[in-house]
Write a protein that holds these residues in place. Structure first.
Motif, PDB file in Angstrom:
ATOM      1  N   ASP A   1     -26.638  45.530  16.246  1.00  0.00           N
ATOM      2  CA  ASP A   1     -26.130  44.589  15.244  1.00  0.00           C
ATOM      3  C   ASP A   1     -26.854  43.255  15.345  1.00  0.00           C
ATOM      4  O   ASP A   1     -27.298  42.687  14.330  1.00  0.00           O
ATOM      5  N   CYS A   2     -26.986  42.734  16.547  1.00  0.00           N
ATOM      6  CA  CYS A   2     -27.652  41.443  16.745  1.00  0.00           C
ATOM      7  C   CYS A   2     -29.133  41.527  16.369  1.00  0.00           C
ATOM      8  O   CYS A   2     -29.683  40.599  15.764  1.00  0.00           O
ATOM      9  N   ARG A   3     -29.769  42.640  16.701  1.00  0.00           N
ATOM     10  CA  ARG A   3     -31.185  42.807  16.350  1.00  0.00           C
ATOM     11  C   ARG A   3     -31.368  42.815  14.835  1.00  0.00           C
ATOM     12  O   ARG A   3     -32.346  42.266  14.316  1.00  0.00           O
ATOM     13  N   SER A   4     -30.440  43.414  14.122  1.00  0.00           N
ATOM     14  CA  SER A   4     -30.583  43.477  12.662  1.00  0.00           C
ATOM     15  C   SER A   4     -30.394  42.109  12.009  1.00  0.00           C
ATOM     16  O   SER A   4     -30.961  41.842  10.948  1.00  0.00           O
ATOM     17  N   HIS A   5     -29.618  41.234  12.656  1.00  0.00           N
ATOM     18  CA  HIS A   5     -29.336  39.917  12.084  1.00  0.00           C
ATOM     19  C   HIS A   5     -30.270  38.821  12.599  1.00  0.00           C
ATOM     20  O   HIS A   5     -30.564  37.871  11.879  1.00  0.00           O
ATOM     21  N   MET A   6     -30.675  38.915  13.846  1.00  0.00           N
ATOM     22  CA  MET A   6     -31.477  37.842  14.456  1.00  0.00           C
ATOM     23  C   MET A   6     -32.535  38.420  15.399  1.00  0.00           C
ATOM     24  O   MET A   6     -32.474  38.219  16.615  1.00  0.00           O
ATOM     25  N   PRO A   7     -33.510  39.140  14.846  1.00  0.00           N
ATOM     26  CA  PRO A   7     -34.514  39.812  15.691  1.00  0.00           C
ATOM     27  C   PRO A   7     -35.330  38.865  16.569  1.00  0.00           C
ATOM     28  O   PRO A   7     -35.611  39.186  17.730  1.00  0.00           O
TER      29      PRO A   7
ATOM     30  N   CYS B   1     -18.371  28.355  20.156  1.00  0.00           N
ATOM     31  CA  CYS B   1     -19.233  29.089  19.222  1.00  0.00           C
ATOM     32  C   CYS B   1     -20.700  28.931  19.596  1.00  0.00           C
ATOM     33  O   CYS B   1     -21.465  29.906  19.564  1.00  0.00           O
ATOM     34  N   MET B   2     -21.100  27.722  19.961  1.00  0.00           N
ATOM     35  CA  MET B   2     -22.472  27.504  20.434  1.00  0.00           C
ATOM     36  C   MET B   2     -22.721  28.338  21.687  1.00  0.00           C
ATOM     37  O   MET B   2     -23.784  28.965  21.847  1.00  0.00           O
ATOM     38  N   ASN B   3     -21.731  28.370  22.592  1.00  0.00           N
ATOM     39  CA  ASN B   3     -21.887  29.096  23.844  1.00  0.00           C
ATOM     40  C   ASN B   3     -21.990  30.611  23.643  1.00  0.00           C
ATOM     41  O   ASN B   3     -22.599  31.302  24.461  1.00  0.00           O
ATOM     42  N   TYR B   4     -21.411  31.135  22.567  1.00  0.00           N
ATOM     43  CA  TYR B   4     -21.523  32.571  22.268  1.00  0.00           C
ATOM     44  C   TYR B   4     -22.998  32.976  22.220  1.00  0.00           C
ATOM     45  O   TYR B   4     -23.386  34.044  22.704  1.00  0.00           O
ATOM     46  N   TYR B   5     -23.814  32.089  21.664  1.00  0.00           N
ATOM     47  CA  TYR B   5     -25.251  32.361  21.527  1.00  0.00           C
ATOM     48  C   TYR B   5     -26.010  32.128  22.834  1.00  0.00           C
ATOM     49  O   TYR B   5     -27.211  32.407  22.907  1.00  0.00           O
ATOM     50  N   LEU B   6     -25.303  31.627  23.842  1.00  0.00           N
ATOM     51  CA  LEU B   6     -25.904  31.447  25.170  1.00  0.00           C
ATOM     52  C   LEU B   6     -25.201  32.324  26.215  1.00  0.00           C
ATOM     53  O   LEU B   6     -25.351  32.123  27.404  1.00  0.00           O
ATOM     54  N   SER B   7     -24.413  33.280  25.750  1.00  0.00           N
ATOM     55  CA  SER B   7     -23.745  34.217  26.657  1.00  0.00           C
ATOM     56  C   SER B   7     -23.906  35.648  26.147  1.00  0.00           C
ATOM     57  O   SER B   7     -24.597  36.463  26.746  1.00  0.00           O
ATOM     58  N   VAL B   8     -23.315  35.925  25.006  1.00  0.00           N
ATOM     59  CA  VAL B   8     -23.368  37.277  24.453  1.00  0.00           C
ATOM     60  C   VAL B   8     -24.792  37.668  24.057  1.00  0.00           C
ATOM     61  O   VAL B   8     -25.234  38.787  24.342  1.00  0.00           O
ATOM     62  N   ILE B   9     -25.524  36.758  23.423  1.00  0.00           N
ATOM     63  CA  ILE B   9     -26.883  37.098  22.979  1.00  0.00           C
ATOM     64  C   ILE B   9     -27.830  37.347  24.170  1.00  0.00           C
ATOM     65  O   ILE B   9     -28.541  38.354  24.181  1.00  0.00           O
ATOM     66  N   PRO B  10     -27.838  36.475  25.209  1.00  0.00           N
ATOM     67  CA  PRO B  10     -28.641  36.806  26.397  1.00  0.00           C
ATOM     68  C   PRO B  10     -28.240  38.141  27.014  1.00  0.00           C
ATOM     69  O   PRO B  10     -29.096  38.932  27.409  1.00  0.00           O
ATOM     70  N   PHE B  11     -26.940  38.394  27.074  1.00  0.00           N
ATOM     71  CA  PHE B  11     -26.434  39.634  27.661  1.00  0.00           C
ATOM     72  C   PHE B  11     -26.934  40.857  26.884  1.00  0.00           C
ATOM     73  O   PHE B  11     -27.438  41.819  27.471  1.00  0.00           O
ATOM     74  N   LEU B  12     -26.834  40.805  25.562  1.00  0.00           N
ATOM     75  CA  LEU B  12     -27.289  41.942  24.759  1.00  0.00           C
ATOM     76  C   LEU B  12     -28.814  42.057  24.776  1.00  0.00           C
ATOM     77  O   LEU B  12     -29.362  43.160  24.681  1.00  0.00           O
ATOM     78  N   GLY B  13     -29.500  40.926  24.928  1.00  0.00           N
ATOM     79  CA  GLY B  13     -30.953  40.965  25.115  1.00  0.00           C
ATOM     80  C   GLY B  13     -31.321  41.671  26.409  1.00  0.00           C
ATOM     81  O   GLY B  13     -32.293  42.439  26.471  1.00  0.00           O
ATOM     82  N   ALA B  14     -30.503  41.422  27.453  1.00  0.00           N
ATOM     83  CA  ALA B  14     -30.718  42.086  28.748  1.00  0.00           C
ATOM     84  C   ALA B  14     -30.432  43.585  28.643  1.00  0.00           C
ATOM     85  O   ALA B  14     -31.120  44.404  29.256  1.00  0.00           O
ATOM     86  N   VAL B  15     -29.407  43.935  27.868  1.00  0.00           N
ATOM     87  CA  VAL B  15     -29.101  45.355  27.625  1.00  0.00           C
ATOM     88  C   VAL B  15     -30.294  46.031  26.973  1.00  0.00           C
ATOM     89  O   VAL B  15     -30.740  47.111  27.400  1.00  0.00           O
TER      90      VAL B  15
END
Length: 348
Positions: free
Chosen positions: A176-182, A132-146
């Motif tokens: 979705d991520c931007r709306s929750h954690m800009p 779960c911690m790693n989700y925020y160090l994989s999916v979030i960086p990836f979507l930030g790159a998108v």
């Protein structure tokens, strides 16, 4: 002043052990498990209903997210070495590979067979604190790159599949991520926008001359610690599934990253591989007491004791130790000394 405080604390609270150097420790060309079998570009993921669908709860697909990030950012690091070894994003997939190899992504409650050899080995359990911690160090960086445009104009919108439990604790698309954690999205987007900006500045020259590795490390580490700070309170309750020593190590490790980040420690392939050999090669169990864990190397025992001392002292000082350390790391000379200190703490 902060450096001397830290030296005193960590060196007095841990045992003196001799450094053991060996050829096999310097695994400069080791990749995460199954690296050659994961999706190399976005077209390799499933397309459904005009969306690129990624199952981030499958080890190969989450690792594929990292491979896409590394491949798409490779050109920015060519001046620092061949084969993309100098890419500072390597720390993330290598850490994920270590989690997989050591069984930290499997269901710690043992209610399901997720992550186990006699079940679904590639399954990443939502009950795992590490995953779960790693989700925020994989999916979030990836979507930030998108969002930043690292992958160019995408043919399909990217959608991440939700886990079976705790769906509200994650986000599943860039919007979705931007709306929750800009703010967290902004931190990762800033890192990738920096890379893209150096490319634009370099259009009229032969190399990415405006690229400064220290600036890139600053932005990457800033986003990294922001991810941990956001996720840590969210998954505090997942620690109950772990043994006492393993839960303590997880929290000590999360605290230690703040100190490592301040030094702009390089997370390229050879550096990460080398220092990762000093992390525990299995989950800690009841009865494991560093520095006397018999099947751990002296350095692995050292790391556990040093991280524990660091966390304990930082808590006792109400976070003052970290503030002093960060102040000491505010100059290039301070960061260089800080990196050397971290190496010495592990190896001596």
């Amino acid at each position: 002043f902060g450096i001397h405080v830290l030296l005193t604390v960590t060196l007095t609270l841990r045992p003196a052990t001799a450094a053991v150097w060996s050829e096999k420790d310097a695994t400069g060309d080791s990749y995460p498990p199954l690296w050659d079998l994961v999706p190399e570009n976005l077209q390799d993921f499933l397309v459904k209903d005009n969306k690129t669908v990624i199952n981030a709860w499958n080890y190969q697909e989450r690792l594929g997210v990292y491979k896409n990030l590394l491949n798409s950012s490779a050109k920015y690091f060519t001046a620092f070495g061949s084969q993309n070894f100098a890419n500072i994003l390597w720390g993330l997939p290598l850490q994920h590979g270590w989690q997989f190899r050591t069984g930290r992504l499997a269901d710690p409650s043992s209610v399901t067979s997720c992550g186990y050899e006699d079940g679904d080995l590639l399954c990443i359990s939502v009950r795992s604190w590490w995953s779960c911690m790693n989700y925020y160090l994989s999916v979030i960086p990836f979507l930030g790159a998108v969002e930043a445009g690292l992958f160019g104009q995408l043919e399909y919108e990217v959608e991440i599949l939700p886990p079976e439990e705790r769906r509200a604790d994650f986000c599943y698309s860039a919007a979705d991520c931007r709306s929750h954690m800009p703010k967290l999205m902004d931190a990762w987007k800033a890192y990738f926008e920096y890379l893209l900006s150096t490319e634009r500045k370099a259009l009229n020259s032969a190399t990415f001359s405006s690229f400064k590795l220290d600036d890139a490390l600053h932005l990457m580490w800033k986003a990294h610690v922001a991810s941990i700070a956001y996720a840590l309170p969210k998954f505090q309750d997942s620690l109950k599934y772990l043994s006492g020593p393993e839960a303590k190590f997880g929290e000590d490790w999360a605290n230690g990253v703040d100190f490592i980040a301040a030094t702009h420690f390089s997370t390229d392939l050879p550096t990460t591989n080398y220092f990762q050999t000093f992390l525990p090669q299995r989950k800690l169990i009841e009865g494991d007491v560093p520095p006397s864990i018999s099947d751990f190397s002296p350095q692995q025992n050292n790391v556990l004791v040093s991280l524990s001392a660091l966390h304990k002292t930082n808590k006792l000082t109400g976070g003052l130790l970290l503030k002093l350390w960060q102040k000491a790391m505010s100059t290039e000379a301070g960061r260089k000394m800080g990196r050397k200190l971290i190496e010495d703490l592990v190896l001596t």
